[in-house]
Design an enzyme around this catalytic site. Structure first.
Site, PDB file in Angstrom:
ATOM      1  N   LYS A   1      36.422  32.621  29.046  1.00 15.26           N
ATOM      2  CA  LYS A   1      36.805  32.152  30.378  1.00 15.26           C
ATOM      3  C   LYS A   1      36.067  30.833  30.646  1.00 15.26           C
ATOM      4  O   LYS A   1      36.469  29.809  30.114  1.00 15.26           O
ATOM      5  CB  LYS A   1      36.521  33.246  31.407  1.00 15.26           C
ATOM      6  CG  LYS A   1      37.260  34.549  31.038  1.00 15.26           C
ATOM      7  CD  LYS A   1      37.147  35.615  32.072  1.00 15.26           C
ATOM      8  CE  LYS A   1      37.603  36.973  31.565  1.00 15.26           C
ATOM      9  NZ  LYS A   1      39.010  37.068  31.212  1.00 15.26           N
TER      10      LYS A   1
ATOM     11  N   SER B   1      37.433  41.380  38.645  1.00 15.61           N
ATOM     12  CA  SER B   1      38.419  40.378  38.250  1.00 15.61           C
ATOM     13  C   SER B   1      39.636  40.303  39.172  1.00 15.61           C
ATOM     14  O   SER B   1      40.332  39.299  39.181  1.00 15.61           O
ATOM     15  CB  SER B   1      38.882  40.645  36.819  1.00 15.61           C
ATOM     16  OG  SER B   1      39.367  41.954  36.701  1.00 15.61           O
TER      17      SER B   1
ATOM     18  N   HIS C   1      33.442  37.486  34.330  1.00 15.66           N
ATOM     19  CA  HIS C   1      33.831  36.454  35.304  1.00 15.66           C
ATOM     20  C   HIS C   1      32.635  35.802  35.984  1.00 15.66           C
ATOM     21  O   HIS C   1      32.817  34.937  36.852  1.00 15.66           O
ATOM     22  CB  HIS C   1      34.770  37.039  36.364  1.00 15.66           C
ATOM     23  CG  HIS C   1      36.159  37.220  35.851  1.00 15.66           C
ATOM     24  ND1 HIS C   1      37.067  36.185  35.781  1.00 15.66           N
ATOM     25  CD2 HIS C   1      36.783  38.304  35.349  1.00 15.66           C
ATOM     26  CE1 HIS C   1      38.201  36.632  35.274  1.00 15.66           C
ATOM     27  NE2 HIS C   1      38.054  37.913  34.999  1.00 15.66           N
TER      28      HIS C   1
HETATM   29  C1  LIG Z   1      35.883  41.936  33.934  1.00 14.19           C
HETATM   30  C2  LIG Z   1      36.388  41.581  32.564  1.00 14.19           C
HETATM   31  N1  LIG Z   1      35.724  42.054  31.495  1.00 14.19           N
HETATM   32  C3  LIG Z   1      36.132  41.765  30.243  1.00 14.19           C
HETATM   33  C4  LIG Z   1      37.244  40.983  30.021  1.00 14.19           C
HETATM   34  C5  LIG Z   1      37.679  40.711  28.622  1.00 14.19           C
HETATM   35  O1  LIG Z   1      37.294  39.433  28.210  1.00 14.19           O
HETATM   36  P1  LIG Z   1      38.065  38.688  27.021  1.00 14.19           P
HETATM   37  O2  LIG Z   1      39.236  38.005  27.637  1.00 14.19           O
HETATM   38  O3  LIG Z   1      37.042  37.766  26.453  1.00 14.19           O
HETATM   39  O4  LIG Z   1      38.480  39.744  26.064  1.00 14.19           O
HETATM   40  C6  LIG Z   1      37.953  40.467  31.092  1.00 14.19           C
HETATM   41  C7  LIG Z   1      39.141  39.573  30.847  1.00 14.19           C
HETATM   42  O5  LIG Z   1      40.231  39.790  31.201  1.00 14.19           O
HETATM   43  C8  LIG Z   1      37.530  40.781  32.406  1.00 14.19           C
HETATM   44  O6  LIG Z   1      38.202  40.321  33.465  1.00 14.19           O
END
Ligand SMILES: Cc1ncc(COP(=O)(O)O)c(C=O)c1O
Length: 406
Positions: free
Chosen positions: A249, A190, A218
């Site tokens: 997202k 991310s 992502h």
């Molecule tokens: C790599 C990754 N995994 C999981 C998440 C968590 O997702 P959510 O925003 O649906 O809780 C994020 C979000 O920030 C992320 O970037």
């Protein structure tokens, strides 16, 4: 009745004030920017119209008319809340339909939806392993994986970023010890936008009999056929035991999911703590998400636009002289585009200056990224027009020159 003054920080919490003062002194204190209209490529934050390079609304689905309609229709039919956790009385027909739709889309036996991607990761990792087990985790994996790993009480071995040989070395060291082994990587990282070595890690897992898990937060809606994710992109669907995705997202709404075998999902129904102890989604969320999966199939041009915008934006940034990571080729392989500045204060100053000129791009510093790796992170979407991108590049270039970064 208490007045606001009575509720000000008491000495018991003085250590928090001290830490906030420290952030201010380092120049990395921030306040929350407030969105005053819809999540869009151009929108208003804190009273200012800005080109938005900060959202994860990759495909513009946060405000797609069909998702809005689906959410309104579900609200009319079923109300605004589910009223209970899934295992008590809060499993609605629409929750099951969404899970079946995702499982069919991903080509797996079953799927379970969690309240967020965070709870999907943390709830899964913490429930499928115990203290006699081992977790092999990329050093840049998401916080939700790290927290899940800690909660599981398994022994955590961190391998260098994308270093499959290092992962194998760590596995080898404990191959004769009892306990299950889980290898876990983000599909797309991310903060840097690079893609995890899913296929090579699958090979290592097969060699050592380890469980393979990928967090595709992502990559969902971005990589793979019609946005099926990195696991599909690498043709590894049958080799990844646990696939996590997010609905928050590219899918445009809220939630996370885990895909895998029927037994994995049944087990999570019985043991994943966020599933057991936190109320399920309102029907509107499930309905919007179902419509989003239909759109991935029926409007693939959104994903094509996302990728052509990404290529254009990154080429323009490189031509303007920005460091977007990587030595000869950019490190990013996706719409996530870091502009590496190194110093936390400089990064926050640049982000603030950009905002004042009409570009919203988030400054990210330690501890979210390692010390010395601070960056302004930009994210492209399918909804940015070429004119908007050109305008953003122009503002970024002049601002960077003004404050001596270019
Ligand atoms: C790599 C990754 N995994 C999981 C998440 C968590 O997702 P959510 O925003 O649906 O809780 C994020 C979000 O920030 C992320 O970037």
């Amino acid at each position: 009745m208490a007045t606001l003054n009575d509720t000000a920080t008491r000495p018991q919490l003085a250590h928090l004030t001290e830490q906030l003062d420290d952030l201010r002194a380092r120049g990395t204190y921030f306040h929350l920017r407030v969105l005053e209209d819809e999540q869009a490529a151009v929108c208003r934050y804190d009273g200012r119209e800005v080109i938005n390079l900060a959202s994860n609304n990759y495909l513009g689905l946060c405000n797609h008319p069909k998702l809005r309609e689906a959410a309104i229709e579900a609200t009319r039919k079923y109300g605004v809340g589910s009223g209970a956790v899934r295992t008590i009385a809060g499993t609605m027909r629409i929750h099951i339909e969404l899970e079946e739709k995702i499982a069919a889309f991903k080509g797996v036996e079953a799927c379970v939806v969690f309240q967020s991607g965070f709870t999907a990761n943390a709830g899964t990792v913490s429930s499928i392993l115990g203290k006699e087990d081992f977790i092999f985790s990329d050093e840049l994996n998401h916080a939700s994986i790290i927290d899940g790993a800690r909660l599981s009480r398994a022994k955590i071995k961190v391998f260098r970023h994308k270093d499959v040989a290092h992962c194998e070395e760590l596995l080898k060291e404990v191959q004769n010890e009892p306990g299950r082994k889980l290898v876990i990587t983000d599909g797309v990282f991310s903060m840097d936008g690079d893609v995890g070595p899913v296929k090579a890690l699958c090979d290592v897992c097969d060699k050592y009999g380890a469980i393979m898990m990928v967090d595709d937060a992502h990559a969902s809606g971005v990589l793979g056929r019609n946005g099926r994710g990195s696991v599909d992109h690498f043709g590894c669907t049958s080799r990844v035991d646990v696939q996590v995705g997010t609905l928050s997202k590219a899918i445009g709404s809220l939630g996370g999911y885990v895909c895998g075998s029927r037994d994995l999902i049944d087990y999570l129904y019985h043991r994943a703590r966020p599933f057991l102890f936190s109320t399920s989604h309102p029907p509107s969320v499930a309905a919007a998400c179902m419509t989003a999966f239909d759109l991935l199939e029926s409007e693939p041009e959104r994903i094509e636009r996302l990728w052509s915008n990404t290529r254009y934006f990154q080429d323009q940034l490189i031509s303007a002289g920005f460091d977007i990571g990587g030595v000869t080729t950019p490190a990013t392989e996706t719409p996530i585009t870091p502009i590496i500045l190194g110093d936390g204060r400089k990064t926050m100053d640049f982000s603030r200056a950009l905002f004042n000129k009409g570009v919203m791009a988030t400054g990210i510093a330690f501890p979210t990224v390692p010390e010395g790796k601070a960056r302004v992170r930009c994210i492209m979407t399918s909804e940015h027009t070429l004119e908007t991108i050109d305008r953003a590049i122009e503002i970024m270039t002049t601002t960077a020159k003004e404050i001596g970064l270019l």
